[in-house]
Write a protein that holds these residues in place. Structure first.
Motif, PDB file in Angstrom:
ATOM      1  N   ASN A 233      45.792  44.941 -34.894  1.00 22.18           N
ATOM      2  CA  ASN A 233      44.845  44.169 -35.516  1.00 22.18           C
ATOM      3  C   ASN A 233      44.684  42.790 -35.105  1.00 22.18           C
ATOM      4  O   ASN A 233      43.824  42.211 -35.586  1.00 22.18           O
ATOM      5  CB  ASN A 233      44.836  44.124 -37.017  1.00 22.18           C
ATOM      6  CG  ASN A 233      44.516  45.487 -37.674  1.00 22.18           C
ATOM      7  OD1 ASN A 233      43.605  46.397 -37.194  1.00 22.18           O
ATOM      8  ND2 ASN A 233      45.146  46.116 -38.890  1.00 22.18           N
ATOM      9  N   HIS A 234      45.554  42.441 -34.218  1.00 27.29           N
ATOM     10  CA  HIS A 234      45.700  40.693 -33.826  1.00 27.29           C
ATOM     11  C   HIS A 234      45.964  40.941 -32.386  1.00 27.29           C
ATOM     12  O   HIS A 234      46.661  41.680 -31.770  1.00 27.29           O
ATOM     13  CB  HIS A 234      46.797  40.239 -34.650  1.00 27.29           C
ATOM     14  CG  HIS A 234      46.625  40.565 -36.240  1.00 27.29           C
ATOM     15  ND1 HIS A 234      45.747  39.642 -37.000  1.00 27.29           N
ATOM     16  CD2 HIS A 234      47.460  41.262 -36.916  1.00 27.29           C
ATOM     17  CE1 HIS A 234      45.964  39.998 -38.299  1.00 27.29           C
ATOM     18  NE2 HIS A 234      47.006  41.188 -38.509  1.00 27.29           N
ATOM     19  N   SER A 235      45.818  39.561 -31.862  1.00 27.99           N
ATOM     20  CA  SER A 235      46.021  39.329 -30.564  1.00 27.99           C
ATOM     21  C   SER A 235      46.864  38.069 -30.518  1.00 27.99           C
ATOM     22  O   SER A 235      46.870  37.369 -31.530  1.00 27.99           O
ATOM     23  CB  SER A 235      44.956  38.895 -29.614  1.00 27.99           C
ATOM     24  OG  SER A 235      44.474  37.784 -30.146  1.00 27.99           O
ATOM     25  N   PHE A 236      47.893  37.883 -29.580  1.00 33.73           N
ATOM     26  CA  PHE A 236      48.790  37.101 -29.587  1.00 33.73           C
ATOM     27  C   PHE A 236      48.869  36.574 -28.477  1.00 33.73           C
ATOM     28  O   PHE A 236      49.036  37.256 -27.315  1.00 33.73           O
ATOM     29  CB  PHE A 236      50.441  37.716 -29.836  1.00 33.73           C
ATOM     30  CG  PHE A 236      50.374  38.357 -31.209  1.00 33.73           C
ATOM     31  CD1 PHE A 236      50.453  37.934 -32.423  1.00 33.73           C
ATOM     32  CD2 PHE A 236      50.207  39.972 -31.539  1.00 33.73           C
ATOM     33  CE1 PHE A 236      50.433  38.896 -33.632  1.00 33.73           C
ATOM     34  CE2 PHE A 236      49.918  40.670 -32.402  1.00 33.73           C
ATOM     35  CZ  PHE A 236      50.280  40.038 -33.690  1.00 33.73           C
ATOM     36  N   ASP A 237      48.999  34.979 -28.236  1.00 30.63           N
ATOM     37  CA  ASP A 237      49.232  34.450 -27.128  1.00 30.63           C
ATOM     38  C   ASP A 237      49.922  33.111 -27.142  1.00 30.63           C
ATOM     39  O   ASP A 237      50.476  32.739 -28.372  1.00 30.63           O
ATOM     40  CB  ASP A 237      48.057  34.070 -26.427  1.00 30.63           C
ATOM     41  CG  ASP A 237      47.021  33.511 -27.073  1.00 30.63           C
ATOM     42  OD1 ASP A 237      47.445  32.540 -27.907  1.00 30.63           O
ATOM     43  OD2 ASP A 237      45.744  33.640 -27.037  1.00 30.63           O
TER      44      ASP A 237
END
Length: 178
Positions: free
Chosen positions: A57-61
């Motif tokens: 459900n999420h993107s991380f950077d």
């Protein structure tokens, strides 16, 4: 690139409790894209089946700031261990990595790859109280700090908000997030 923040509520909570709506507003005013998801399965469903849903459900950077309260902070350990990026920072409020009391804690993994967690976040902050009614206290924060480094902050603010502890704002946390 726009900074983003993901705020994870605690066990049995939702995005509208305690200081979460206030912090969402503060960060939004500062230009963050803020996500405060509702996860009713947090600390109910076993982490092995719950975590893949959260990761999907999420993107991380490198522009991601992660904030978790209580069970949401415990969830951040699993998230950080399993993402394929390095988040900018993580703030674990009333967090824990071992069973803090006699309640069942399905959000906890049986073990953690501390090196992977540390590799997936630039700055870590552990904010705990000396006396937390659920055992998410300074000893829990110290155990994580000793394995991961970062910054440990110890207060006398109970659980930093709960059904019987109003905690509408959290100025310290707002000041820590750059």
């Amino acid at each position: 690139m726009q900074q983003k923040a993901i705020i994870f509520h605690g066990t049995g909570a939702n995005p509208e409790v305690c200081w979460l709506p206030w912090l969402r507003q503060q960060l939004t005013k500062r230009g963050y894209a803020v996500d405060v998801p509702h996860y009713p399965g947090l600390n109910v469903e076993p982490i092995d089946t719950f975590l893949p849903k959260v990761l999907a459900n999420h993107s991380f950077d490198e522009h991601t700031v992660l904030i978790g309260h209580s069970g949401g902070a415990a969830l951040l350990l699993a998230v950080l261990e399993h993402i394929d990026a390095t988040a900018r920072s993580a703030y674990l409020v009333a967090g824990y990595s071992t069973q803090p009391n006699t309640s069942d804690e399905p959000v906890l993994q049986s073990s953690y790859d501390w090196a992977a967690i540390k590799a997936h976040v630039r700055d870590l902050y552990f904010i705990n109280s000396h006396h937390d009614p659920y055992g998410c206290d300074d000893r829990q924060g110290r155990a994580m700090f000793e394995r991961l480094g970062g910054t440990q902050i110890i207060r006398d603010d109970g659980h930093f908000g709960d059904h019987d502890q109003p905690y509408e704002t959290f100025d310290l946390l707002d000041k820590l997030i750059d």
